[in-house]
Design an enzyme around this catalytic site. Sequence first.
Site, PDB file in Angstrom:
ATOM      1  N   HIS A  58      -0.392   3.095  -0.862  1.00 58.24           N
ATOM      2  CA  HIS A  58       0.482   3.784  -1.185  1.00 58.24           C
ATOM      3  C   HIS A  58       0.094   5.345  -1.131  1.00 58.24           C
ATOM      4  O   HIS A  58       0.132   6.179  -1.870  1.00 58.24           O
ATOM      5  CB  HIS A  58       0.829   3.968  -2.761  1.00 58.24           C
ATOM      6  CG  HIS A  58       1.627   2.578  -2.851  1.00 58.24           C
ATOM      7  ND1 HIS A  58       3.271   2.748  -2.685  1.00 58.24           N
ATOM      8  CD2 HIS A  58       1.650   1.296  -3.046  1.00 58.24           C
ATOM      9  CE1 HIS A  58       3.797   1.672  -2.994  1.00 58.24           C
ATOM     10  NE2 HIS A  58       2.916   0.770  -3.056  1.00 58.24           N
ATOM     11  N   THR A  59      -1.166   5.417  -0.245  1.00 53.92           N
ATOM     12  CA  THR A  59      -1.593   6.758   0.270  1.00 53.92           C
ATOM     13  C   THR A  59      -1.027   7.405   1.299  1.00 53.92           C
ATOM     14  O   THR A  59      -1.073   8.638   1.541  1.00 53.92           O
ATOM     15  CB  THR A  59      -3.127   6.797   0.307  1.00 53.92           C
ATOM     16  OG1 THR A  59      -3.422   5.559   1.248  1.00 53.92           O
ATOM     17  CG2 THR A  59      -3.882   6.580  -0.945  1.00 53.92           C
ATOM     18  N   ASP A  60      -0.529   6.850   2.260  1.00 55.27           N
ATOM     19  CA  ASP A  60       0.075   7.115   3.622  1.00 55.27           C
ATOM     20  C   ASP A  60       1.004   8.177   3.351  1.00 55.27           C
ATOM     21  O   ASP A  60       0.953   9.131   4.147  1.00 55.27           O
ATOM     22  CB  ASP A  60       0.451   6.174   4.512  1.00 55.27           C
ATOM     23  CG  ASP A  60       1.607   4.898   4.136  1.00 55.27           C
ATOM     24  OD1 ASP A  60       1.785   5.123   3.110  1.00 55.27           O
ATOM     25  OD2 ASP A  60       1.973   4.215   5.005  1.00 55.27           O
TER      26      ASP A  60
ATOM     27  N   ALA B 183       5.961 -10.938   3.321  1.00 56.81           N
ATOM     28  CA  ALA B 183       4.633 -11.536   2.495  1.00 56.81           C
ATOM     29  C   ALA B 183       3.838 -10.165   2.513  1.00 56.81           C
ATOM     30  O   ALA B 183       2.772 -10.286   2.165  1.00 56.81           O
ATOM     31  CB  ALA B 183       4.028 -12.626   3.526  1.00 56.81           C
ATOM     32  N   GLY B 184       4.436  -9.070   2.945  1.00 56.62           N
ATOM     33  CA  GLY B 184       3.600  -7.775   2.998  1.00 56.62           C
ATOM     34  C   GLY B 184       2.790  -7.711   4.013  1.00 56.62           C
ATOM     35  O   GLY B 184       1.624  -6.935   4.043  1.00 56.62           O
ATOM     36  N   LEU B 185       2.898  -8.194   4.986  1.00 60.03           N
ATOM     37  CA  LEU B 185       2.198  -8.197   6.208  1.00 60.03           C
ATOM     38  C   LEU B 185       2.822  -7.416   7.372  1.00 60.03           C
ATOM     39  O   LEU B 185       2.474  -7.471   8.444  1.00 60.03           O
ATOM     40  CB  LEU B 185       1.838  -9.490   6.851  1.00 60.03           C
ATOM     41  CG  LEU B 185       1.188 -10.415   5.896  1.00 60.03           C
ATOM     42  CD1 LEU B 185       0.716 -11.825   6.511  1.00 60.03           C
ATOM     43  CD2 LEU B 185      -0.409  -9.715   5.561  1.00 60.03           C
TER      44      LEU B 185
ATOM     45  N   SER C  12       8.362  -6.292   9.468  1.00 59.33           N
ATOM     46  CA  SER C  12       9.301  -5.327   9.930  1.00 59.33           C
ATOM     47  C   SER C  12       8.679  -4.362  10.860  1.00 59.33           C
ATOM     48  O   SER C  12       9.551  -4.101  11.923  1.00 59.33           O
ATOM     49  CB  SER C  12      10.207  -4.689   8.862  1.00 59.33           C
ATOM     50  OG  SER C  12       9.291  -3.912   7.979  1.00 59.33           O
TER      51      SER C  12
ATOM     52  N   GLU D 260      12.816   2.558  10.268  1.00 62.38           N
ATOM     53  CA  GLU D 260      12.719   1.922   8.974  1.00 62.38           C
ATOM     54  C   GLU D 260      13.357   2.590   7.717  1.00 62.38           C
ATOM     55  O   GLU D 260      14.187   2.419   6.763  1.00 62.38           O
ATOM     56  CB  GLU D 260      11.438   1.694   8.575  1.00 62.38           C
ATOM     57  CG  GLU D 260      10.792   1.088   7.138  1.00 62.38           C
ATOM     58  CD  GLU D 260      11.038  -0.399   7.283  1.00 62.38           C
ATOM     59  OE1 GLU D 260      10.641  -1.078   8.203  1.00 62.38           O
ATOM     60  OE2 GLU D 260      11.405  -1.116   6.357  1.00 62.38           O
TER      61      GLU D 260
ATOM     62  N   ASP E 231       2.143   0.877   8.580  1.00 59.23           N
ATOM     63  CA  ASP E 231       2.408  -0.171   9.262  1.00 59.23           C
ATOM     64  C   ASP E 231       2.596  -0.018  10.614  1.00 59.23           C
ATOM     65  O   ASP E 231       2.143  -0.849  11.498  1.00 59.23           O
ATOM     66  CB  ASP E 231       3.708  -0.733   8.328  1.00 59.23           C
ATOM     67  CG  ASP E 231       3.542  -0.933   7.022  1.00 59.23           C
ATOM     68  OD1 ASP E 231       2.311  -0.863   6.409  1.00 59.23           O
ATOM     69  OD2 ASP E 231       4.271  -1.265   6.170  1.00 59.23           O
TER      70      ASP E 231
HETATM   71  C1  GLA Z   1       4.479  -0.523   2.768  1.00 62.18           C
HETATM   72  C2  GLA Z   1       4.953   0.832   3.369  1.00 62.18           C
HETATM   73  C3  GLA Z   1       3.635   1.435   4.023  1.00 62.18           C
HETATM   74  C4  GLA Z   1       2.485   1.873   2.959  1.00 62.18           C
HETATM   75  C5  GLA Z   1       2.533   0.656   1.974  1.00 62.18           C
HETATM   76  C6  GLA Z   1       1.686   1.080   0.872  1.00 62.18           C
HETATM   77  O1  GLA Z   1       3.814  -1.363   3.431  1.00 62.18           O
HETATM   78  O2  GLA Z   1       5.638   0.475   4.717  1.00 62.18           O
HETATM   79  O3  GLA Z   1       3.964   2.686   4.594  1.00 62.18           O
HETATM   80  O4  GLA Z   1       3.092   2.930   1.727  1.00 62.18           O
HETATM   81  O5  GLA Z   1       3.525  -0.084   1.582  1.00 62.18           O
HETATM   82  O6  GLA Z   1       0.513   1.382   1.042  1.00 62.18           O
END
Ligand code: GLA
Length: 385
Positions: free
Chosen positions: A33-35, A120-122, A125, A157, A169
């Site tokens: 959550h820094t990007d 799965a947070g990978l 998308s 997105e 991502d």
């Molecule tokens: C998702 C978002 C990214 C990033 C992360 C958290 O994956 O697509 O841009 O903000 O959450 O670090």
Amino acid sequence: MYMKTIPAKLKSFIRDNSIIARSPGRINLIGEHTDYNEGFVLPAAIDKAAYFVLTPRNDNAIKLFAVDLEKGFETTTDNVQKIKNAWPNYILGVVAQFQKRGINVSGFDAALMADVPIGAGLSSSAAVECATAIALDKLCNTSLDRFTLVKMAQKAEHEFAGVQCGIMDQFASAFGKSGYAIRLDCRSLEYEYEPLDMAGIKIVLFDSNVKHSLASTEYNTRRQQCEEGVALISRHYPEIKSLRDVTLSMLNEHVKEKKPLVYQRCKYVIEENQRLLAACEDLQKNDLHAFGKKMYRSHNGLSKEYEVSCTELDFLVDCVKNSPDVFGARMMGGGFGGCTINLVKEEAVESLSKKITEDYYKHTKKELKTYIAQTDDGSSLINAK
Ligand code: GLA
């Protein structure tokens, strides 16, 4: 041209004039959550990817087929719009970005397949978006540079999937390199490849099998809260445009009492950036103990201050916290489900995974999946021959 094997199920969709693109999912070692706050991230592309086979047509039809879901979707190039079904949006959103630039996209058939686990947070998308972007770049003969394609994928997105994501991502999917993590400065977009030669250590992902419906709304809310923090500070320091330049003392002075929740969110982000920079030094010194400790601290901040974890992810991190075989662990990605990332001694991976799977089931009645992440190269076209 990347010479990876194309998944067997996709082969029947390949014609002589087909364009085949592959783009991987990603992990993120630290910097969450820094990007979107113009901070730093440390992702790597992994050996699980989306594959996209695009075959040009002579008319303006767009015919999509998701091989895994066995579902199709059809539209025309003059009617590219956001739709209710989720998966076509990741493709159509990218088509729309090309069209917005005045690029003429002709009709095409496309088959899509992914071995990146979905939800799965990978970043499955982002993998689909980037694969689509490089395939369309070839179809339209545009030779756009990779940064431009990454930004177009990110916009897809935002505009079609409705998540105001940062750039991590799509960047990791496009720029990944086998054997390396990428330290990306999300403000300047300068990046450095950090070697990941962790002999005897595996990057293990425990997939909670949870995806809360809250994820995208809460994500957008977090982004707004960070912007609110910046707005409060910039009243006193007009030159400040993002949390990147905010110090803890500015926060204490101008936000803490006025907006305690905004303060809590911003404090996490500022500290996570500092942690990442220090963690990169640990990596260079090959001090994985120090690196791992920062992963635990990152998780704690995400869970208690940024509040994007969930009971299942917290449980998975708690399970390994005191294990001598695990250097560090934390939730990864947007949160509210998905995976934890763990640095585990190679010889302990099997027994640890077995134990956590059992404990997780006892505790949550949910099945745990374990993946070993190998770093891999970023997006590329594949030669079918
Ligand atoms: C998702 C978002 C990214 C990033 C992360 C958290 O994956 O697509 O841009 O903000 O959450 O670090």
